[in-house]
Design an enzyme around this catalytic site. Structure first.
Site, PDB file in Angstrom:
ATOM      1  N   GLY A   1       0.785  -1.145   0.159  1.00  0.00           N
ATOM      2  CA  GLY A   1       0.031  -0.065   0.132  1.00  0.00           C
ATOM      3  C   GLY A   1       0.816   1.250  -0.136  1.00  0.00           C
ATOM      4  O   GLY A   1       2.092   0.938   0.257  1.00  0.00           O
TER       5      GLY A   1
ATOM      6  N   CYS B 148       5.264  -6.256   1.762  1.00  0.00           N
ATOM      7  CA  CYS B 148       5.542  -4.781   1.640  1.00  0.00           C
ATOM      8  C   CYS B 148       5.137  -3.985   2.518  1.00  0.00           C
ATOM      9  O   CYS B 148       5.378  -4.143   3.753  1.00  0.00           O
ATOM     10  CB  CYS B 148       5.303  -4.148   0.069  1.00  0.00           C
ATOM     11  SG  CYS B 148       6.075  -2.679  -0.224  1.00  0.00           S
ATOM     12  N   TYR B 149       3.953  -3.221   2.507  1.00  0.00           N
ATOM     13  CA  TYR B 149       3.262  -2.372   3.436  1.00  0.00           C
ATOM     14  C   TYR B 149       2.842  -3.216   4.563  1.00  0.00           C
ATOM     15  O   TYR B 149       3.044  -3.211   5.567  1.00  0.00           O
ATOM     16  CB  TYR B 149       2.187  -1.625   2.994  1.00  0.00           C
ATOM     17  CG  TYR B 149       1.343  -1.032   4.029  1.00  0.00           C
ATOM     18  CD1 TYR B 149       1.902   0.467   4.395  1.00  0.00           C
ATOM     19  CD2 TYR B 149       0.149  -1.502   4.543  1.00  0.00           C
ATOM     20  CE1 TYR B 149       1.109   1.076   5.454  1.00  0.00           C
ATOM     21  CE2 TYR B 149      -0.407  -0.919   5.681  1.00  0.00           C
ATOM     22  CZ  TYR B 149       0.009   0.499   5.908  1.00  0.00           C
ATOM     23  OH  TYR B 149      -0.645   1.254   6.932  1.00  0.00           O
TER      24      TYR B 149
ATOM     25  N   HIS C 268       7.767  -8.125  -3.656  1.00  0.00           N
ATOM     26  CA  HIS C 268       6.357  -8.678  -4.301  1.00  0.00           C
ATOM     27  C   HIS C 268       6.434  -9.715  -4.871  1.00  0.00           C
ATOM     28  O   HIS C 268       6.940  -9.700  -5.959  1.00  0.00           O
ATOM     29  CB  HIS C 268       5.877  -7.445  -5.119  1.00  0.00           C
ATOM     30  CG  HIS C 268       5.467  -6.083  -4.517  1.00  0.00           C
ATOM     31  ND1 HIS C 268       4.315  -5.894  -3.872  1.00  0.00           N
ATOM     32  CD2 HIS C 268       6.277  -4.801  -4.253  1.00  0.00           C
ATOM     33  CE1 HIS C 268       4.368  -4.697  -3.419  1.00  0.00           C
ATOM     34  NE2 HIS C 268       5.363  -4.016  -3.545  1.00  0.00           N
TER      35      HIS C 268
ATOM     36  N   GLU D 264       4.054 -11.528  -5.951  1.00  0.00           N
ATOM     37  CA  GLU D 264       2.972 -11.616  -6.905  1.00  0.00           C
ATOM     38  C   GLU D 264       3.520 -10.990  -8.318  1.00  0.00           C
ATOM     39  O   GLU D 264       2.620 -11.041  -9.351  1.00  0.00           O
ATOM     40  CB  GLU D 264       1.666 -10.802  -6.424  1.00  0.00           C
ATOM     41  CG  GLU D 264       1.866  -9.566  -6.466  1.00  0.00           C
ATOM     42  CD  GLU D 264       2.511  -8.887  -5.308  1.00  0.00           C
ATOM     43  OE1 GLU D 264       3.401  -9.619  -4.578  1.00  0.00           O
ATOM     44  OE2 GLU D 264       2.195  -7.762  -4.636  1.00  0.00           O
TER      45      GLU D 264
ATOM     46  N   SER E  49     -25.481  -6.225 -22.387  1.00  0.00           N
ATOM     47  CA  SER E  49     -25.178  -5.663 -23.725  1.00  0.00           C
ATOM     48  C   SER E  49     -24.559  -6.565 -24.758  1.00  0.00           C
ATOM     49  O   SER E  49     -24.343  -6.548 -26.117  1.00  0.00           O
ATOM     50  CB  SER E  49     -23.821  -4.825 -23.268  1.00  0.00           C
ATOM     51  OG  SER E  49     -22.519  -5.770 -22.945  1.00  0.00           O
ATOM     52  N   GLY E  50     -24.487  -8.095 -24.374  1.00  0.00           N
ATOM     53  CA  GLY E  50     -24.106  -8.977 -25.406  1.00  0.00           C
ATOM     54  C   GLY E  50     -22.642  -9.261 -25.249  1.00  0.00           C
ATOM     55  O   GLY E  50     -22.117  -9.969 -25.658  1.00  0.00           O
ATOM     56  N   GLY E  51     -21.997  -8.154 -24.312  1.00  0.00           N
ATOM     57  CA  GLY E  51     -20.549  -8.650 -24.386  1.00  0.00           C
ATOM     58  C   GLY E  51     -20.329  -9.747 -23.261  1.00  0.00           C
ATOM     59  O   GLY E  51     -21.360 -10.081 -22.666  1.00  0.00           O
TER      60      GLY E  51
ATOM     61  N   ASP F 298     -18.922  -9.785 -20.283  1.00  0.00           N
ATOM     62  CA  ASP F 298     -19.094  -9.513 -18.712  1.00  0.00           C
ATOM     63  C   ASP F 298     -20.517  -9.907 -18.455  1.00  0.00           C
ATOM     64  O   ASP F 298     -21.360 -10.549 -17.521  1.00  0.00           O
ATOM     65  CB  ASP F 298     -18.517  -8.325 -18.554  1.00  0.00           C
ATOM     66  CG  ASP F 298     -17.236  -8.155 -18.763  1.00  0.00           C
ATOM     67  OD1 ASP F 298     -16.435  -9.186 -19.079  1.00  0.00           O
ATOM     68  OD2 ASP F 298     -16.735  -6.961 -18.883  1.00  0.00           O
ATOM     69  N   SER F 299     -21.396  -9.033 -19.193  1.00  0.00           N
ATOM     70  CA  SER F 299     -22.649  -8.839 -18.959  1.00  0.00           C
ATOM     71  C   SER F 299     -23.423 -10.391 -19.194  1.00  0.00           C
ATOM     72  O   SER F 299     -24.315 -10.678 -18.612  1.00  0.00           O
ATOM     73  CB  SER F 299     -23.477  -7.798 -19.179  1.00  0.00           C
ATOM     74  OG  SER F 299     -23.634  -7.809 -20.831  1.00  0.00           O
ATOM     75  N   SER F 300     -23.049 -11.021 -20.258  1.00  0.00           N
ATOM     76  CA  SER F 300     -23.703 -12.358 -20.791  1.00  0.00           C
ATOM     77  C   SER F 300     -23.302 -13.414 -19.491  1.00  0.00           C
ATOM     78  O   SER F 300     -24.370 -14.070 -19.202  1.00  0.00           O
ATOM     79  CB  SER F 300     -23.072 -12.629 -21.969  1.00  0.00           C
ATOM     80  OG  SER F 300     -23.236 -11.820 -23.036  1.00  0.00           O
TER      81      SER F 300
ATOM     82  N   LYS G 141     -10.697 -10.140 -17.146  1.00  0.00           N
ATOM     83  CA  LYS G 141     -11.415 -10.551 -18.248  1.00  0.00           C
ATOM     84  C   LYS G 141     -11.152 -11.939 -18.652  1.00  0.00           C
ATOM     85  O   LYS G 141     -12.142 -12.855 -19.059  1.00  0.00           O
ATOM     86  CB  LYS G 141     -11.143  -9.676 -19.588  1.00  0.00           C
ATOM     87  CG  LYS G 141     -11.837  -9.867 -20.653  1.00  0.00           C
ATOM     88  CD  LYS G 141     -13.482  -9.308 -20.795  1.00  0.00           C
ATOM     89  CE  LYS G 141     -13.418  -7.837 -21.221  1.00  0.00           C
ATOM     90  NZ  LYS G 141     -14.625  -7.030 -20.880  1.00  0.00           N
TER      91      LYS G 141
END
Ligand code: XMP
Length: 516
Positions: free
Chosen positions: A61, A88-89, A175, A177, A229-231, A233-235, A372
């Site tokens: 952070g 780290c933090y 880090h 990650e 939306s058909g994308g 994510d929303s699908s 995504k």
């Protein structure tokens, strides 16, 4: 995350890599969930009994642990016997809370550092004597509380890694990650499997059951609505929500007039085949009226977002939905500046546009912590058709943010045709599998050309094709000239008002993927 899968909690102290930590853990097939620093001991206890919480990671952070008001966790959490790894933090915080000394270092370390591993145990098991790690810190732990021992150091950092002598508590100043930490995955594996004793039994598909439960719990006996939306994510959210709620869910597709060719028909057909009730709202006139004369990109985004919500609210009222489900994913939230320390890049439609006039009882975002490509895996596991799973992302405000300057129905029509040509040619070449997005942009520049024997003065269309992992960064695609030539020839031949086609050769950053 079911009661059978193990869970690692990641406490978010605002570091830019916090979500990457959660993602890396999921890549090890262990579920991870992000929680805020003000989580209480009782809440942790509750999570331990309701889920299989096996450990906790404290993220990095931007604050200094000794500054008043800097985020902290309740020190009692360190006393629960739960394995804890501070990064780290987080590393500095554990030392600070238990009586060690953290100070501004004489020299800050940013970038790859060479760390000497003094004791390759626990999280550091299997590492070499010197390791390349990614450091990004100004403060350092100068001295440890009594019951700790140093496990690694660098030239500038006497306590680069430590462990508690009796409890499963570790700290790393670097880090693990980040890919630049060469053996970062090994360090996280050690923590997750050796220290916490997790089993690698989580798969992205395990999320489906968890999300179904979350949605059912949130909606209860009520009704919910989702903007489709058909994308991807929303699908994906819509399919999960439909599994959870059946007929209590209404999916709404708002045709704002800035869609690609055939989009509304495609969405309606596809989702009806999947058994989801979809209402298509033809709102084209409304949107064109609102956006007339607007040239400022953020202005366009705001107007479209706001109008979208008005339409959506009307439908929500009509259907009696008190709950809203959204397809927001993690990069949408970070780019819209939802976190205290991250800057707003542009107003992502589905985030900036939370309904204001309707008080939804709950807003459920089942994919809020996913990237995504993780959503894609989920969509595959849900059996969504390939056309959706491998669909290019498409911005909420649609073609309106791919038309520079004022948006008119004529320009939208022109861009739709150019966009179809780009898609057809790229898909015909088979290159689409390697690309994140490929589309046409209508610039507000006009340019001289010669068509037939006559002077022509027409539009300049730009082509954008990018490769990306998760849209946070992207590089322009090195498309073969032959394909670019076919695209350019077709666009100038088939669309008489275009005299010139150019190719966008800018990476993200500095450019964003969309032009506006
Ligand atoms: P930028 O242009 O910010 O885009 O590099 C990153 C990714 O997000 C998509 N994008 C959006 N997606 N609502 C969305 O759901 C939006 O308002 C929006 N704006 C951009 C963009 O297509 C790219 O994949």
């Amino acid at each position: 995350m079911t009661s059978k899968t193990d869970v690692i909690l990641v406490v978010d102290f605002g570091g830019q890599y916090c979500h990457l930590i959660a993602r890396r853990i999921r890549e090890l097939n262990v579920y991870s969930e992000i929680v805020p620093p003000n989580i209480t001991v009782d809440e942790v206890r509750e999570l331990i009994s309701s889920l299989n919480v096996k450990g906790m990671i404290l993220s990095g952070g931007p604050s200094s642990v000794y500054e008043p008001g800097s985020p902290k966790i309740d020190p009692q959490i360190l006393d629960m016997g739960l394995p804890i790894l501070g990064l780290c933090y987080g590393h500095q915080l554990i030392a600070h809370l238990l009586g060690g000394e953290v100070k501004r270092g004489n020299r800050q370390e940013y970038g790859v550092a060479h760390v000497t591993i003094d004791k390759p145990v626990g999280v550091l098991r299997g590492l070499d004597r010197t390791e390349n790690v990614w450091m990004s810190h100004g403060d350092t732990v100068q001295s440890l509380p009594g019951e700790f021992e140093v496990l690694a150091h660098t030239e500038n950092c006497p306590v680069a890694a430590y462990r508690h002598l009796r409890k499963p508590i570790y700290g790393l100043q670097w880090h693990p990650e980040v890919v630049h930490t060469e053996h970062g995955t090994l360090m996280l594996r050690n923590f997750v499997f050796e220290v916490c004793g997790c089993e690698a039994n989580w798969r992205p598909s395990s999320l489906i059951d968890e999300k179904i439960r979350e949605i059912r719990k949130g909606v209860g006996e009520g009704r919910a609505i989702i903007a489709l939306s058909g994308g991807i994510d929303s699908s994906t959210s819509a399919i999960i929500a439909a599994k959870a709620l059946g007929k209590k869910l209404t999916a709404v597709f708002v045709d704002h007039g800035f869609m690609r060719e055939g989009e509304p028909e495609f969405v309606k057909r596809t989702f009806e085949e999947l058994g989801v009730k979809v209402i298509v709202v033809d709102a084209r006139n409304r949107f064109f009226q609102k956006i007339r004369g607007v040239t400022d990109p953020e202005g366009k985004r705001r107007i479209i977002g706001r109008e979208f919500i008005r339409v959506f609210e009307e439908i929500a009222r009509e259907t009696g939905a008190e709950h809203l489900i959204q397809g927001t994913i993690y990069p949408d939230r970070i780019e819209s500046g939802f976190r205290k320390h991250s800057d707003k890049i542009k107003s992502h439609h589905n985030v900036a546009g939370l309904p204001t006039r309707i008080e939804f009882k709950t807003i459920i975002e089942p994919l809020r912590d996913l990237y995504k490509d993780e959503v894609r895996k989920l969509a595959e596991a849900l059996g969504l058709p390939d056309e959706i799973v491998h669909r290019q992302p498409f911005p909420g405000p649609g073609l309106a943010v791919r038309i520079m300057g004022e948006v008119t129905p004529e320009k939208v029509e022109l861009l739709r045709r150019a966009d179809r040509i780009v898609s057809e040619e790229i898909e015909r070449s088979g290159l689409n599998d390697e690309l994140w997005q490929y589309f046409a942009v209508l610039t507000d520049t006009k340019s001289t050309g010669v068509k037939g024997d006559a002077r022509a003065y027409g539009y300049v269309v730009a082509i954008r094709a990018v490769k990306s992992q998760e849209a946070m960064t992207a590089s322009f695609a090195e498309l073969p000239y032959k394909i670019l030539e076919r695209i350019s020839t077709r666009i100038t031949n088939e669309i008489p008002s275009v005299t010139r086609v150019v190719y966008d050769i800018t990476h993200k950053p500095p450019a964003t993927i969309e032009w506006e």
